[in-house]
Design a protein around this motif. Structure first.
Motif, PDB file in Angstrom:
ATOM      1  N   GLY A 157      -4.507  -6.910   5.401  1.00  0.00           N
ATOM      2  CA  GLY A 157      -3.276  -7.685   5.506  1.00  0.00           C
ATOM      3  C   GLY A 157      -3.481  -9.181   5.504  1.00  0.00           C
ATOM      4  N   LEU A 158      -4.698  -9.637   5.776  1.00  0.00           N
ATOM      5  CA  LEU A 158      -4.954 -11.070   5.812  1.00  0.00           C
ATOM      6  C   LEU A 158      -4.796 -11.672   4.420  1.00  0.00           C
ATOM      7  CD1 LEU A 158      -8.047 -11.254   8.177  1.00  0.00           C
ATOM      8  CD2 LEU A 158      -5.627 -11.513   8.752  1.00  0.00           C
ATOM      9  N   ALA A 159      -4.133 -12.817   4.353  1.00  0.00           N
ATOM     10  CA  ALA A 159      -3.905 -13.492   3.078  1.00  0.00           C
ATOM     11  C   ALA A 159      -3.618 -14.954   3.347  1.00  0.00           C
ATOM     12  CB  ALA A 159      -2.738 -12.854   2.319  1.00  0.00           C
ATOM     13  N   SER A 160      -3.841 -15.761   2.356  1.00  0.00           N
ATOM     14  CA  SER A 160      -3.530 -17.185   2.431  1.00  0.00           C
ATOM     15  C   SER A 160      -2.319 -17.473   1.553  1.00  0.00           C
ATOM     16  CB  SER A 160      -4.734 -18.019   1.974  1.00  0.00           C
ATOM     17  OG  SER A 160      -5.047 -17.737   0.620  1.00  0.00           O
ATOM     18  N   ARG A 161      -1.854 -18.708   1.622  1.00  0.00           N
ATOM     19  CA  ARG A 161      -0.663 -19.065   0.848  1.00  0.00           C
ATOM     20  C   ARG A 161      -0.912 -18.985  -0.657  1.00  0.00           C
ATOM     21  NH1 ARG A 161       3.374 -21.657   3.737  1.00  0.00           N
ATOM     22  NH2 ARG A 161       2.870 -22.122   5.897  1.00  0.00           N
ATOM     23  N   ARG A 162      -2.142 -19.236  -1.071  1.00  0.00           N
ATOM     24  CA  ARG A 162      -2.446 -19.284  -2.502  1.00  0.00           C
ATOM     25  C   ARG A 162      -2.972 -17.963  -3.039  1.00  0.00           C
ATOM     26  NH1 ARG A 162      -6.409 -24.299  -2.481  1.00  0.00           N
ATOM     27  NH2 ARG A 162      -7.083 -23.122  -0.630  1.00  0.00           N
ATOM     28  N   SER A 163      -3.174 -16.969  -2.186  1.00  0.00           N
ATOM     29  CA  SER A 163      -3.744 -15.695  -2.628  1.00  0.00           C
ATOM     30  C   SER A 163      -2.641 -14.708  -2.972  1.00  0.00           C
ATOM     31  CB  SER A 163      -4.648 -15.120  -1.539  1.00  0.00           C
ATOM     32  OG  SER A 163      -3.888 -14.839  -0.377  1.00  0.00           O
ATOM     33  N   GLN A 164      -3.066 -13.582  -3.555  1.00  0.00           N
ATOM     34  CA  GLN A 164      -2.133 -12.496  -3.860  1.00  0.00           C
ATOM     35  C   GLN A 164      -1.849 -11.715  -2.579  1.00  0.00           C
ATOM     36  OE1 GLN A 164      -0.677 -11.971  -6.774  1.00  0.00           O
ATOM     37  NE2 GLN A 164      -1.758 -13.676  -7.745  1.00  0.00           N
ATOM     38  N   LYS A 165      -0.641 -11.859  -2.032  1.00  0.00           N
ATOM     39  CA  LYS A 165      -0.338 -11.299  -0.714  1.00  0.00           C
ATOM     40  C   LYS A 165      -0.247  -9.779  -0.720  1.00  0.00           C
ATOM     41  CE  LYS A 165       2.288 -15.475   0.433  1.00  0.00           C
ATOM     42  NZ  LYS A 165       2.012 -16.102  -0.864  1.00  0.00           N
ATOM     43  N   GLY A 166       0.079  -9.203  -1.857  1.00  0.00           N
ATOM     44  CA  GLY A 166       0.242  -7.750  -1.886  1.00  0.00           C
ATOM     45  C   GLY A 166      -0.974  -6.986  -2.346  1.00  0.00           C
ATOM     46  N   ALA A 167      -2.069  -7.683  -2.650  1.00  0.00           N
ATOM     47  CA  ALA A 167      -3.246  -6.987  -3.178  1.00  0.00           C
ATOM     48  C   ALA A 167      -3.836  -6.031  -2.146  1.00  0.00           C
ATOM     49  CB  ALA A 167      -4.293  -8.008  -3.627  1.00  0.00           C
ATOM     50  N   GLY A 168      -3.992  -6.509  -0.911  1.00  0.00           N
ATOM     51  CA  GLY A 168      -4.546  -5.652   0.129  1.00  0.00           C
ATOM     52  C   GLY A 168      -3.657  -4.464   0.434  1.00  0.00           C
ATOM     53  N   LEU A 169      -2.343  -4.667   0.425  1.00  0.00           N
ATOM     54  CA  LEU A 169      -1.401  -3.584   0.686  1.00  0.00           C
ATOM     55  C   LEU A 169      -1.511  -2.496  -0.377  1.00  0.00           C
ATOM     56  CD1 LEU A 169       0.945  -2.628   2.497  1.00  0.00           C
ATOM     57  CD2 LEU A 169       2.486  -3.809   0.931  1.00  0.00           C
ATOM     58  N   VAL A 170      -1.586  -2.907  -1.635  1.00  0.00           N
ATOM     59  CA  VAL A 170      -1.702  -1.932  -2.724  1.00  0.00           C
ATOM     60  C   VAL A 170      -3.012  -1.165  -2.629  1.00  0.00           C
ATOM     61  CG1 VAL A 170      -1.862  -1.684  -5.221  1.00  0.00           C
ATOM     62  CG2 VAL A 170      -0.189  -3.255  -4.234  1.00  0.00           C
ATOM     63  N   VAL A 171      -4.099  -1.876  -2.368  1.00  0.00           N
ATOM     64  CA  VAL A 171      -5.397  -1.207  -2.242  1.00  0.00           C
ATOM     65  C   VAL A 171      -5.385  -0.227  -1.072  1.00  0.00           C
ATOM     66  CG1 VAL A 171      -7.840  -1.581  -1.723  1.00  0.00           C
ATOM     67  CG2 VAL A 171      -6.673  -3.059  -3.359  1.00  0.00           C
ATOM     68  N   GLY A 172      -4.764  -0.602   0.045  1.00  0.00           N
ATOM     69  CA  GLY A 172      -4.696   0.297   1.192  1.00  0.00           C
ATOM     70  C   GLY A 172      -3.912   1.563   0.907  1.00  0.00           C
ATOM     71  N   VAL A 173      -2.770   1.425   0.223  1.00  0.00           N
ATOM     72  CA  VAL A 173      -1.972   2.606  -0.125  1.00  0.00           C
ATOM     73  C   VAL A 173      -2.761   3.525  -1.055  1.00  0.00           C
ATOM     74  CG1 VAL A 173       0.109   3.365  -1.328  1.00  0.00           C
ATOM     75  CG2 VAL A 173       0.223   1.448   0.250  1.00  0.00           C
ATOM     76  N   ILE A 174      -3.486   2.921  -2.002  1.00  0.00           N
ATOM     77  CA  ILE A 174      -4.307   3.744  -2.906  1.00  0.00           C
ATOM     78  C   ILE A 174      -5.398   4.472  -2.130  1.00  0.00           C
ATOM     79  CG2 ILE A 174      -5.933   3.634  -4.830  1.00  0.00           C
ATOM     80  CD1 ILE A 174      -4.294   1.331  -5.959  1.00  0.00           C
ATOM     81  N   LEU A 175      -6.034   3.781  -1.186  1.00  0.00           N
ATOM     82  CA  LEU A 175      -7.077   4.421  -0.377  1.00  0.00           C
ATOM     83  C   LEU A 175      -6.524   5.581   0.438  1.00  0.00           C
ATOM     84  CD1 LEU A 175      -9.164   1.379   0.948  1.00  0.00           C
ATOM     85  CD2 LEU A 175      -9.940   3.177  -0.609  1.00  0.00           C
TER      86      LEU A 175
END
Length: 427
Positions: free
Chosen positions: A331-349
């Motif tokens: 869930g950690l993300a910065s203002r300039r990063s892709q905020k949903g990347a971790g969420l998508v990877v977690g759902v796939i896992l």
């Protein structure tokens, strides 16, 4: 006094402010996810149940009872994903709003932020134990029993057009034409034999077979007909014309529904009892062990289904344990990063993990694979991965593991392309 010290002092008198704040951030998406998942899953099943029950002439109340028995099953499916979404989205908001930076500068690290999330996970784990261990088996059996009672009455099984039907107590029924799976009737003739020797005969142009909401009893709703009653003692004949006549049918019951004996219909205590009651070669007879009752007897199960079902339930309950360690890093993300990347990877896992458990359970059912490998192996792998992800963000707090992985892959790709170019340039 730092924020961390203030939090520890406040904990003596109740929940610390920082813990309450994090829980509030996690509970909003968690409860929303549970509600959305339950509504979506129940609506999909309700459409199929309504179609089936309408064809059978069953009342809406029976459909609601069936849906109520499906709630524990779907809640057990939605709870792990909802917990993951709640923690992940709260961590994303804390990091994007720079609140995580402020907390860490005040001496509150990720390990301290993990405390309220672990409390929430322990509470939901207890709920999962109740769901998987007791509510799901009992409601699963009740759902199957209600479905069987609604679709397997003597009326549904034996009524045919143009032939006499006698499975209704003292009634004999003849129907010229039947439609909608025995619900719509044309040319109805009903004869009732009274206890004093008299008879009651009814004819109707049309009719409809339905069920009472409370008991599911068959009711014939006759239209445009006549009722002729004769008394044997006085030879009196009474003729009545009617536009509508509701006739409850005392339909002879079919065989009762089976006992609750399937491995998926046993509670935790009953499964432990059955595991201890399974016959052992050359073992002398002995009284039923704990937690069995004095009347408990061993049941027959195909293959290793009892053992694999027990392992599968325990794995699904303990799967909530690694979710906080995996959710916070993703869930950690910065203002300039892709905020949903971790969420998508977690759902796939989690999806891949669920399919691995299904495959391992089926393989364990038929003895092709040990449950310690097919079920506990994926769980151990997810636990190790979650610990690694959490350790990674502790060492590099502002780096999202997914972004770090993509950067490493990009560097690897660049190194490979550079090596190929250098090789061909020398040639």
């Amino acid at each position: 006094m730092s924020l961390a010290q203030h939090g520890s002092v406040s904990w003596r008198f109740g929940i610390a402010r920082i813990d309450r704040y994090i829980l509030e951030r996690a509970l909003v998406p968690l409860t929303a996810s549970i509600g959305i998942a339950l509504v979506a899953l129940l609506l999909e099943r309700m459409v199929r149940l309504m179609e089936l029950m309408v064809n059978q002439g069953s009342p809406v109340l029976l459909v609601l009872k069936l849906l109520a028995n499906l709630v524990p099953h779907y809640l057990g499916l939605a709870l792990p994903l909802a917990l993951f979404l709640g923690i992940t989205l709260s961590a994303t908001r804390l990091s994007v709003d720079s609140e995580l930076d402020a907390l860490q500068s005040a001496g509150v690290g990720l390990t301290r932020l993990l405390r309220p999330v672990v409390w929430l996970t322990l509470v939901l784990t207890a709920v999962m134990v109740l769901l998987v261990g007791w509510l799901q088996p009992l409601t699963r059996y009740q759902f199957r029993a209600l479905m069987w009672a609604a679709t397997n009455s003597a009326w549904d099984l034996a009524v045919e057009k143009g032939s006499f039907f006698n499975g209704i107590g003292n009634y004999t029924v003849l129907i010229e034409d039947i439609g909608d799976n025995g619900r719509t009737l044309k040319g109805v003739f009903v004869q009732q034999r009274k206890s004093d020797g008299g008879t009651v005969m009814m004819t109707a142009e049309t009719g409809e077979a339905g069920r009472l909401p409370e008991s599911g009893q068959i009711v014939l709703k006759l239209r445009n007909g006549r009722r002729v009653e004769t008394e044997r003692a006085s030879d009196k004949v009474t003729v009545l014309s009617f536009e509508r006549f509701d006739l409850p049918m005392e339909v002879a019951a079919t065989d009762p529904f089976r006992d609750r004996s399937g491995e998926r219909e046993l509670t935790f205590t009953e499964m432990v009892c059955q595991l201890r009651l399974q016959p052992v070669a050359d073992a002398p007879p002995s009284p039923p062990p704990w937690p069995c009752s004095a009347e408990a007897t061993p049941l027959q199960f195909k293959g290793n289904r009892l053992q694999s079902e027990m392992h599968a339930r325990l794995v699904r309950v303990l799967s909530l344990v690694f979710l906080p360690l995996m959710s916070i890093p993703l869930g950690l993300a910065s203002r300039r990063s892709q905020k949903g990347a971790g969420l998508v990877v977690g759902v796939i896992l989690l999806t891949f993990f669920n399919y691995l458990l299904q495959f391992g359970e089926k393989a364990a059912d038929y003895g092709k694979l040990s449950p310690w490998i097919g079920l506990w192996g994926p769980w151990a792998a997810m636990m190790v991965l979650s610990f690694f992800l959490f350790w990674l963000v502790k060492e590099r707090p502002r780096d999202n593991p997914v972004e770090t992985m993509f950067e490493a892959l990009e560097r690897l790709r660049g190194n490979i392309i550079g090596s190929i170019r250098r090789t061909f340039s020398r040639a």
